[in-house]
Design an enzyme around this catalytic site. Structure first.
Site, PDB file in Angstrom:
ATOM      1  N   CYS A  66       0.862  -1.195   0.000  1.00 14.09           N
ATOM      2  CA  CYS A  66       0.000   0.000   0.000  1.00 14.09           C
ATOM      3  C   CYS A  66       0.893   1.238   0.000  1.00 14.09           C
ATOM      4  CB  CYS A  66      -0.885   0.044   1.241  1.00 14.09           C
ATOM      5  SG  CYS A  66      -1.767  -1.472   1.645  1.00 14.09           S
ATOM      6  N   CYS A  69       2.344   3.042  -3.218  1.00 12.94           N
ATOM      7  CA  CYS A  69       1.543   4.084  -3.895  1.00 12.94           C
ATOM      8  C   CYS A  69       1.179   5.222  -2.952  1.00 12.94           C
ATOM      9  CB  CYS A  69       0.266   3.481  -4.466  1.00 12.94           C
ATOM     10  SG  CYS A  69       0.574   2.281  -5.772  1.00 12.94           S
ATOM     11  N   HIS A  70       0.984   4.887  -1.687  1.00  9.98           N
ATOM     12  CA  HIS A  70       0.581   5.910  -0.706  1.00  9.98           C
ATOM     13  C   HIS A  70       1.766   6.209   0.210  1.00  9.98           C
ATOM     14  CE1 HIS A  70      -3.681   5.509  -1.827  1.00  9.98           C
ATOM     15  NE2 HIS A  70      -3.533   4.210  -1.771  1.00  9.98           N
ATOM     16  N   CYS A 167     -34.223   2.553  15.861  1.00 10.30           N
ATOM     17  CA  CYS A 167     -32.929   3.043  16.358  1.00 10.30           C
ATOM     18  C   CYS A 167     -33.163   4.374  17.078  1.00 10.30           C
ATOM     19  CB  CYS A 167     -31.958   3.300  15.213  1.00 10.30           C
ATOM     20  SG  CYS A 167     -31.852   2.035  13.946  1.00 10.30           S
ATOM     21  N   CYS A 170     -34.227   4.679  20.819  1.00  6.82           N
ATOM     22  CA  CYS A 170     -33.154   4.603  21.812  1.00  6.82           C
ATOM     23  C   CYS A 170     -32.157   5.745  21.640  1.00  6.82           C
ATOM     24  CB  CYS A 170     -32.436   3.254  21.719  1.00  6.82           C
ATOM     25  SG  CYS A 170     -33.403   1.914  22.463  1.00  6.82           S
ATOM     26  N   HIS A 171     -31.685   5.952  20.411  1.00  9.06           N
ATOM     27  CA  HIS A 171     -30.536   6.849  20.235  1.00  9.06           C
ATOM     28  C   HIS A 171     -30.884   8.336  20.098  1.00  9.06           C
ATOM     29  CE1 HIS A 171     -27.562   3.775  20.542  1.00  9.06           C
ATOM     30  NE2 HIS A 171     -28.184   3.022  19.656  1.00  9.06           N
ATOM     31  N   ARG A 208     -21.101  -3.678  15.631  1.00  9.97           N
ATOM     32  CA  ARG A 208     -21.902  -2.986  16.656  1.00  9.97           C
ATOM     33  C   ARG A 208     -23.372  -2.879  16.207  1.00  9.97           C
ATOM     34  NH1 ARG A 208     -22.935  -1.713  21.948  1.00  9.97           N
ATOM     35  NH2 ARG A 208     -25.062  -2.066  21.285  1.00  9.97           N
ATOM     36  N   CYS A 212     -26.948  -4.235  17.949  1.00  8.77           N
ATOM     37  CA  CYS A 212     -28.170  -3.465  18.213  1.00  8.77           C
ATOM     38  C   CYS A 212     -29.376  -4.122  17.548  1.00  8.77           C
ATOM     39  CB  CYS A 212     -28.010  -2.013  17.757  1.00  8.77           C
ATOM     40  SG  CYS A 212     -27.118  -0.998  18.963  1.00  8.77           S
TER      41      CYS A 212
HETATM   42  C1  HEC Z   1     -33.113  -0.832  22.900  1.00  3.38           C
HETATM   43  C2  HEC Z   1     -32.353   0.341  22.606  1.00  3.38           C
HETATM   44  C3  HEC Z   1     -31.508   0.354  21.341  1.00  3.38           C
HETATM   45  C4  HEC Z   1     -31.946   0.283  20.038  1.00  3.38           C
HETATM   46  C5  HEC Z   1     -33.360   0.115  19.531  1.00  3.38           C
HETATM   47  C6  HEC Z   1     -30.769   0.436  19.213  1.00  3.38           C
HETATM   48  N1  HEC Z   1     -29.665   0.599  19.994  1.00  3.38           N
HETATM   49 FE1  HEC Z   1     -27.819   1.103  19.344  1.00  3.38          FE
HETATM   50  N2  HEC Z   1     -27.102   0.981  21.241  1.00  3.38           N
HETATM   51  C7  HEC Z   1     -27.866   0.750  22.362  1.00  3.38           C
HETATM   52  C8  HEC Z   1     -27.010   0.729  23.531  1.00  3.38           C
HETATM   53  C9  HEC Z   1     -27.445   0.499  24.957  1.00  3.38           C
HETATM   54  C10 HEC Z   1     -25.696   0.946  23.057  1.00  3.38           C
HETATM   55  C11 HEC Z   1     -24.384   1.035  23.871  1.00  3.38           C
HETATM   56  C12 HEC Z   1     -24.274   2.400  24.502  1.00  3.38           C
HETATM   57  C13 HEC Z   1     -24.187   3.492  23.468  1.00  3.38           C
HETATM   58  O1  HEC Z   1     -23.102   3.787  22.946  1.00  3.38           O
HETATM   59  O2  HEC Z   1     -25.262   4.062  23.107  1.00  3.38           O
HETATM   60  C14 HEC Z   1     -25.797   1.135  21.612  1.00  3.38           C
HETATM   61  C15 HEC Z   1     -24.731   1.448  20.799  1.00  3.38           C
HETATM   62  C16 HEC Z   1     -24.848   1.834  19.476  1.00  3.38           C
HETATM   63  C17 HEC Z   1     -23.788   2.379  18.674  1.00  3.38           C
HETATM   64  C18 HEC Z   1     -22.339   2.596  19.122  1.00  3.38           C
HETATM   65  C19 HEC Z   1     -22.113   3.994  19.603  1.00  3.38           C
HETATM   66  C20 HEC Z   1     -20.692   4.167  20.093  1.00  3.38           C
HETATM   67  O3  HEC Z   1     -20.180   5.297  20.035  1.00  3.38           O
HETATM   68  O4  HEC Z   1     -20.076   3.205  20.541  1.00  3.38           O
HETATM   69  C21 HEC Z   1     -24.305   2.648  17.447  1.00  3.38           C
HETATM   70  C22 HEC Z   1     -23.563   3.223  16.260  1.00  3.38           C
HETATM   71  C23 HEC Z   1     -25.695   2.258  17.472  1.00  3.38           C
HETATM   72  N3  HEC Z   1     -25.990   1.776  18.716  1.00  3.38           N
HETATM   73  C24 HEC Z   1     -26.553   2.354  16.408  1.00  3.38           C
HETATM   74  C25 HEC Z   1     -27.844   1.815  16.407  1.00  3.38           C
HETATM   75  C26 HEC Z   1     -28.664   1.703  15.235  1.00  3.38           C
HETATM   76  C27 HEC Z   1     -28.288   2.175  13.851  1.00  3.38           C
HETATM   77  C28 HEC Z   1     -29.849   1.125  15.623  1.00  3.38           C
HETATM   78  C29 HEC Z   1     -31.021   0.694  14.768  1.00  3.38           C
HETATM   79  C30 HEC Z   1     -30.732  -0.407  13.862  1.00  3.38           C
HETATM   80  C31 HEC Z   1     -29.757   0.918  17.064  1.00  3.38           C
HETATM   81  N4  HEC Z   1     -28.523   1.310  17.486  1.00  3.38           N
HETATM   82  C32 HEC Z   1     -30.777   0.431  17.845  1.00  3.38           C
HETATM   83  C33 HEC Z   1     -29.236   0.613  22.409  1.00  3.38           C
HETATM   84  C34 HEC Z   1     -30.068   0.538  21.297  1.00  3.38           C
HETATM   85  C1  HEC Z   2      -0.915   0.658  -7.424  1.00  4.54           C
HETATM   86  C2  HEC Z   2      -1.126   1.788  -6.542  1.00  4.54           C
HETATM   87  C3  HEC Z   2      -1.980   1.549  -5.300  1.00  4.54           C
HETATM   88  C4  HEC Z   2      -1.856   0.559  -4.367  1.00  4.54           C
HETATM   89  C5  HEC Z   2      -0.910  -0.631  -4.331  1.00  4.54           C
HETATM   90  C6  HEC Z   2      -2.837   0.878  -3.329  1.00  4.54           C
HETATM   91  N1  HEC Z   2      -3.518   2.006  -3.647  1.00  4.54           N
HETATM   92 FE1  HEC Z   2      -4.922   2.938  -2.525  1.00  4.54          FE
HETATM   93  N2  HEC Z   2      -5.280   4.271  -3.994  1.00  4.54           N
HETATM   94  C7  HEC Z   2      -4.541   4.357  -5.169  1.00  4.54           C
HETATM   95  C8  HEC Z   2      -5.068   5.455  -5.968  1.00  4.54           C
HETATM   96  C9  HEC Z   2      -4.566   5.891  -7.340  1.00  4.54           C
HETATM   97  C10 HEC Z   2      -6.140   5.996  -5.229  1.00  4.54           C
HETATM   98  C11 HEC Z   2      -7.025   7.193  -5.608  1.00  4.54           C
HETATM   99  C12 HEC Z   2      -8.273   6.658  -6.180  1.00  4.54           C
HETATM  100  C13 HEC Z   2      -9.291   7.727  -6.457  1.00  4.54           C
HETATM  101  O1  HEC Z   2      -9.218   8.782  -5.802  1.00  4.54           O
HETATM  102  O2  HEC Z   2     -10.173   7.474  -7.262  1.00  4.54           O
HETATM  103  C14 HEC Z   2      -6.229   5.248  -3.996  1.00  4.54           C
HETATM  104  C15 HEC Z   2      -7.141   5.499  -2.989  1.00  4.54           C
HETATM  105  C16 HEC Z   2      -7.081   4.937  -1.726  1.00  4.54           C
HETATM  106  C17 HEC Z   2      -7.861   5.362  -0.604  1.00  4.54           C
HETATM  107  C18 HEC Z   2      -8.882   6.496  -0.576  1.00  4.54           C
HETATM  108  C19 HEC Z   2      -8.218   7.790  -0.210  1.00  4.54           C
HETATM  109  C20 HEC Z   2      -9.187   8.927  -0.081  1.00  4.54           C
HETATM  110  O3  HEC Z   2      -8.726  10.055   0.183  1.00  4.54           O
HETATM  111  O4  HEC Z   2     -10.395   8.747  -0.234  1.00  4.54           O
HETATM  112  C21 HEC Z   2      -7.518   4.568   0.457  1.00  4.54           C
HETATM  113  C22 HEC Z   2      -8.089   4.641   1.864  1.00  4.54           C
HETATM  114  C23 HEC Z   2      -6.530   3.636  -0.021  1.00  4.54           C
HETATM  115  N3  HEC Z   2      -6.278   3.893  -1.340  1.00  4.54           N
HETATM  116  C24 HEC Z   2      -5.939   2.659   0.755  1.00  4.54           C
HETATM  117  C25 HEC Z   2      -5.081   1.680   0.238  1.00  4.54           C
HETATM  118  C26 HEC Z   2      -4.640   0.538   0.983  1.00  4.54           C
HETATM  119  C27 HEC Z   2      -5.014   0.224   2.427  1.00  4.54           C
HETATM  120  C28 HEC Z   2      -3.838  -0.194   0.150  1.00  4.54           C
HETATM  121  C29 HEC Z   2      -3.170  -1.527   0.438  1.00  4.54           C
HETATM  122  C30 HEC Z   2      -4.086  -2.610   0.798  1.00  4.54           C
HETATM  123  C31 HEC Z   2      -3.772   0.523  -1.110  1.00  4.54           C
HETATM  124  N4  HEC Z   2      -4.539   1.651  -1.020  1.00  4.54           N
HETATM  125  C32 HEC Z   2      -3.023   0.119  -2.182  1.00  4.54           C
HETATM  126  C33 HEC Z   2      -3.476   3.578  -5.527  1.00  4.54           C
HETATM  127  C34 HEC Z   2      -3.039   2.451  -4.855  1.00  4.54           C
END
Ligand code: HEC
Ligand code: HEC
Length: 251
Positions: A66, A69-70, A167, A170-171, A208, A212
């Site tokens: 990686c 290129c980067h 979601c 709760c959130h 995560r 949920c």
């Molecule tokens: C019953 C309540 C409940 C529902 C419904 C729920 N969650 Fe959660 N979720 C939690 C609890 C509790 C946690 C852990 C504490 C926190 O970070 O909010 C959590 C954590 C998360 C986190 C991590 C936040 C962090 O910073 O770590 C995300 C993202 C999230 N929920 C998204 C969703 C999404 C999207 C949905 C719907 C598909 C959903 N949750 C539905 C209770 C809920």
């Molecule tokens: C042969 C060259 C090449 C290799 C090897 C390569 N990349 Fe890239 N990568 C690129 C180019 C060119 C872009 C820009 C693509 C675009 O912007 O459309 C890119 C874009 C990306 C981006 C997005 C950057 C942004 O600002 O959005 C990420 C993240 C990334 N590469 C990670 C990786 C990782 C992790 C690896 C190894 C597993 C890897 N690349 C290997 C050429 C390469």
């Protein structure tokens, strides 16, 4: 069913204005907050270190790392994570950071995909996320991204599962309240991949989200599924302006 009873009288709150959304970190205990901030005590930095090594390793003697290129990723990829998920201009598909890494891995490195939730992809995502630590989330939600954002919003607001909860209930509706030992946050998701004590491991945001979904006994979508990608974009849109905190620590 105690939870369902407790939540039955819940009033759905309107989505709070952007400025009120807080990072998950604000709902952690002070001790865990300190641990998250300390690179020597936050176990997720082990994954960051693995990601850093993987980034400069050639997949084969004549292959390109990686880093080939980067060059200078601390500069060239600083801030990259703040723009994901984003619509891929070539395909029109929504890609999160994991998806972009896999795209480069397959198309530019000529290697098989790491696979969602593999230790390699988690390490690489944690590493690239860490390069944006402290920078504000800055995703696009208009233009080509709009349909995805709207789909994510609809998902967030839809009641689902045997507990028939959205979601949002709760959130937005229960923020700050205790639920099974957790303090409910806005679900900003700005610290992922994160180390969760419950997992004893680092996991992706989609892991995560699956937890949920299971919590309300609703369908668990696949890692990288269109449903969770759209949801991820909606969450990032809500979290716009909050700092990236990857790699986070959670209970
Ligand atoms: C019953 C309540 C409940 C529902 C419904 C729920 N969650 Fe959660 N979720 C939690 C609890 C509790 C946690 C852990 C504490 C926190 O970070 O909010 C959590 C954590 C998360 C986190 C991590 C936040 C962090 O910073 O770590 C995300 C993202 C999230 N929920 C998204 C969703 C999404 C999207 C949905 C719907 C598909 C959903 N949750 C539905 C209770 C809920
Ligand atoms: C042969 C060259 C090449 C290799 C090897 C390569 N990349 Fe890239 N990568 C690129 C180019 C060119 C872009 C820009 C693509 C675009 O912007 O459309 C890119 C874009 C990306 C981006 C997005 C950057 C942004 O600002 O959005 C990420 C993240 C990334 N590469 C990670 C990786 C990782 C992790 C690896 C190894 C597993 C890897 N690349 C290997 C050429 C390469």
């Amino acid at each position: 069913m105690k939870l369902a009873v407790a939540l039955a009288c819940l009033v759905v709150q309107p989505a709070p204005a952007q400025a009120q959304i807080k990072s998950g970190t604000e709902f952690l205990s002070p001790e865990m907050r300190r641990q998250q901030a300390d690179e020597t005590r936050n176990p997720a930095f082990f994954w960051v270190e693995q990601g850093r090594e993987l980034f400069s390793r050639k997949p084969s003697p004549d292959g390109q790392a990686c880093a080939s290129c980067h060059a200078e990723p601390q500069q060239s990829l600083r801030g990259a994570a703040t723009h994901y998920p984003q619509v891929d201009a070539a395909t029109g598909k929504l890609l999160n950071l994991e998806g972009r890494i896999e795209q480069c891995r397959v198309e530019r490195q000529g290697q098989p995909a790491f696979g969602y939730e593999s230790s390699e992809l988690l390490a690489m995502t944690a590493y690239l996320g860490s390069l944006s630590r402290g920078l504000p989330v800055d995703v696009k939600t208009d233009g080509a991204a709009k349909p995805y954002y709207e789909a994510g919003k609809a998902f967030f607001e839809r009641r689902q599962g045997q507990l028939n909860l959205s979601c949002q209930q709760c959130h937005d509706g229960l923020v700050g309240q205790k639920l099974r030992g957790d303090t409910v946050s806005h679900g900003a998701g700005t610290g992922y991949p994160a180390y969760r004590l419950e997992w004893n491991d680092v996991g992706s945001l989609h892991r995560r989200l699956r937890a949920c979904s299971l919590g309300v006994r609703a369908t668990q979508f696949d890692y990288g599924s269109p449903e969770y990608l759209a949801l991820e974009l909606y969450l990032a849109g809500r979290a716009r302006g909050l700092p990236v905190e990857t790699p986070g620590m959670r209970r």
